[in-house]
Design a protein around this motif. Structure first.
Motif, short mmCIF file in Angstrom:
data_model
loop_
_atom_site.label_atom_id
_atom_site.label_comp_id
_atom_site.label_asym_id
_atom_site.label_seq_id
_atom_site.Cartn_x
_atom_site.Cartn_y
_atom_site.Cartn_z
N VAL A 16 56.12 62.10 97.53
CA VAL A 16 56.16 63.53 97.83
C VAL A 16 56.40 63.70 99.32
N GLN A 17 57.37 64.54 99.67
CA GLN A 17 57.66 64.76 101.09
C GLN A 17 58.29 66.14 101.28
N GLY A 18 58.29 66.59 102.51
CA GLY A 18 58.90 67.87 102.84
C GLY A 18 57.93 68.83 103.47
N LYS A 19 58.46 69.81 104.17
CA LYS A 19 57.66 70.77 104.93
C LYS A 19 56.66 71.51 104.05
N GLY A 97 50.14 62.69 83.49
CA GLY A 97 48.69 62.75 83.30
C GLY A 97 47.87 62.05 84.37
N SER A 98 48.50 61.43 85.37
CA SER A 98 47.77 60.78 86.46
C SER A 98 48.19 61.40 87.78
N HIS A 99 47.21 61.56 88.67
CA HIS A 99 47.54 62.11 89.98
C HIS A 99 48.56 61.23 90.68
N ILE A 100 49.56 61.87 91.28
CA ILE A 100 50.52 61.10 92.06
C ILE A 100 49.89 60.77 93.41
#
Length: 115
Positions: A16-19, A97-100
């Motif tokens: 996960v990335q970005g402003k 179903g699992s937290h990233i």
């Protein structure tokens, strides 16, 4: 508040990335991306190997129904949201179903600076 796509089991490998994952501006569209790794020789945009994403939000500790738009763009998922008010958003993102990795995210929500 749910946004969903077809399924694969690789939530710990999602990036996960970005402003928009670090700061949300009230009244504006805020964007971040989720990158899905290639599985062997299978391209990320193969519909048999797409993660199933679930988004759940708290605004200042209270549940909020915040819609998310999810688009596949250049082998990344572009996630867009528009926060309604100033505060602190706690965003939980699950893949299959699992937290990233990194979830839940704490995102300060601020008003944009006047021009």
């Amino acid at each position: 508040p749910l946004s969903q796509l077809p399924s694969i089991h690789m939530s710990s490998q999602l990036l996960v990335q970005g402003k928009g994952i670090h700061l949300g501006l009230v009244g504006l569209s805020n964007t971040f991306t989720i990158s899905v790794p290639t599985v062997g020789d299978t391209p990320r945009n193969n519909t048999d190997h797409q993660p199933h994403f679930t988004f759940e939000c708290l605004l200042d500790g209270q549940p909020i129904n915040l819609p998310f738009t999810v688009l596949l763009n250049d082998e990344q998922y572009q996630i867009t949201y528009n926060p309604p008010e100033v505060g602190t958003l706690t965003l939980s993102i699950e893949g299959d179903g699992s937290h990233i990795t990194g979830s839940p995210f704490t995102i300060p929500l601020r008003r944009p600076l006047p021009l």
